[in-house]
Write a protein that holds these residues in place. Structure first.
Motif, PDB file in Angstrom:
ATOM      1  N   ASP A 189     -45.623 130.141  20.525  1.00  0.00           N
ATOM      2  CA  ASP A 189     -46.449 131.207  19.948  1.00  0.00           C
ATOM      3  C   ASP A 189     -47.934 130.906  20.115  1.00  0.00           C
ATOM      4  O   ASP A 189     -48.732 131.789  20.416  1.00  0.00           O
ATOM      5  N   ARG A 190     -48.281 129.627  19.978  1.00  0.00           N
ATOM      6  CA  ARG A 190     -49.692 129.276  20.189  1.00  0.00           C
ATOM      7  C   ARG A 190     -50.056 129.422  21.666  1.00  0.00           C
ATOM      8  O   ARG A 190     -51.140 129.882  22.002  1.00  0.00           O
ATOM      9  N   ALA A 191     -49.142 129.040  22.547  1.00  0.00           N
ATOM     10  CA  ALA A 191     -49.398 129.159  23.992  1.00  0.00           C
ATOM     11  C   ALA A 191     -49.677 130.611  24.361  1.00  0.00           C
ATOM     12  O   ALA A 191     -50.569 130.903  25.159  1.00  0.00           O
ATOM     13  N   ARG A 192     -48.925 131.527  23.727  1.00  0.00           N
ATOM     14  CA  ARG A 192     -49.116 132.952  24.032  1.00  0.00           C
ATOM     15  C   ARG A 192     -50.504 133.415  23.567  1.00  0.00           C
ATOM     16  O   ARG A 192     -51.219 134.107  24.278  1.00  0.00           O
ATOM     17  N   THR A 193     -50.883 132.992  22.371  1.00  0.00           N
ATOM     18  CA  THR A 193     -52.203 133.358  21.855  1.00  0.00           C
ATOM     19  C   THR A 193     -53.307 132.807  22.754  1.00  0.00           C
ATOM     20  O   THR A 193     -54.244 133.519  23.126  1.00  0.00           O
TER      21      THR A 193
END
Ligand SMILES: [Zn+2]
Length: 329
Positions: A189-193
């Protein structure tokens, strides 16, 4: 240069860069390489990785980042690594800097037989400096490698370009950055952000990941501007924002980033971003979001005109709360 980034990371997904990477690994790297592309495409990172990799004495993939040569390179104290740059308080790279480089090339005993020269923003070389470099390129000994970076290839003399392997770097697509970040162990999820906000630059994404103050600011934006759903929510949010005057520009930047990303996802029907947003925003239309952006612009103008932070941040939350109350009807 972000720690732990490899040449393969930089090259992933691009045939041109993978070819460059393979030539590096098999010791067939061109004598001079010109990496060009917009800011954030990773040309500087790649130039330094290649240069450091040539000097690296470690086993396994190079640069290892931990051998003596790598550490000296990173500290800019390696005698066989030269970085011609503008003199202090100057914008251009003058011929003197190139003469110094030539002098150093002739003077130094070679430690490992390899020498590297990295010229960042090579377009800043004056025409005289570029001509001086040209002569050096023509006469350079085997084992001497030049890496030039430039925003635009055309800013470099054609005669220099013709002696370089010219590689144009492109901004990375979001998906590719996301995958590279996940591969580095960053939660998805952080990678996507990060992929969404790093403007196509893996280096920037990693720097953002490591910058704890960014995540704190983002969290604050989410708990204030993006959480107010009615006018009565504003007072509690205002308390959280009270001491954030000096951080105001950053908070407004993040808020704008978030609203624009949501707007983009609504226009393109990408569910990803919307899923990631406070749920009451699901009812917002593109027009509503545009209205919030207009108020954000007003807030920025007010800030530039020295309007108090409390007044302008509360004004902005007022608009968001008014809009949000409509979505819930
Ligand atoms: Zn090393």
């Amino acid at each position: 240069m972000p720690a732990g980034l490899t040449i393969r990371d930089c090259a992933a997904g691009s045939d041109t860069l993978l070819a460059l990477c393979r030539d590096f690994e098999s010791g067939r790297l061109a004598h001079a390489t010109l990496l060009s592309g917009e800011s954030g495409t990773g040309k500087r990172t790649l130039a330094h990785l290649l240069a450091q990799g040539l000097l690296c004495a470690g086993d396994g993939p190079k640069p290892c980042g931990s051998c003596r040569e790598c550490r000296r390179y990173a500290a800019r104290t390696h005698p066989d690594a030269l970085f011609p740059a503008p003199a202090p308080r100057e914008k251009t790279i003058k011929v003197d800097a190139l003469r110094e480089m030539i002098d150093a090339l002739s003077r130094h005993s070679l430690e490992g037989g390899t020498r590297v020269i990295v010229i960042e923003n090579a377009e800043r070389m004056t025409p005289q400096a570029q001509n001086c470099l040209l002569k050096t390129l023509e006469e350079a000994e085997a084992g001497t490698y030049f890496f030039l970076t430039a925003d635009a290839e055309t800013a470099i003399l054609p005669t220099i370009r013709s002696r370089c392997r010219c590689v144009r770097m492109q901004p990375w697509p979001e998906k590719r950055i996301e995958q590279a970040l996940i591969k580095r162990g960053i939660p998805s999820d952080r990678a996507r952000t990060l992929a969404r906000y790093c403007e196509g630059s893996l280096g920037r994404a990693i720097a953002m990941h490591e910058d704890e103050s960014y995540w704190q600011a983002r969290d604050l934006v989410r708990r204030t501007f993006l959480s107010v759903q009615k006018t009565s929510d504003i007072a509690a949010a205002a308390v959280l924002l009270k001491d954030q005057k000096d951080n105001g520009d950053r908070l407004l930047d993040i808020l704008e980033q978030e609203i624009r990303a949501l707007m983009h996802s609504k226009m393109t029907n990408e569910a990803d971003t919307a899923d990631d947003f406070p749920v009451h925003f699901s009812g917002a239309s593109v027009r509503d979001l545009r209205k919030i952006l207009e108020c954000l612009l007003t807030a920025r103008r007010q800030k530039a005109a020295n309007v108090g932070w409390a007044a302008l941040s509360e004004g902005l939350m007022q608009t968001i709360a008014e809009e949000a109350s409509k979505w819930q009807q």
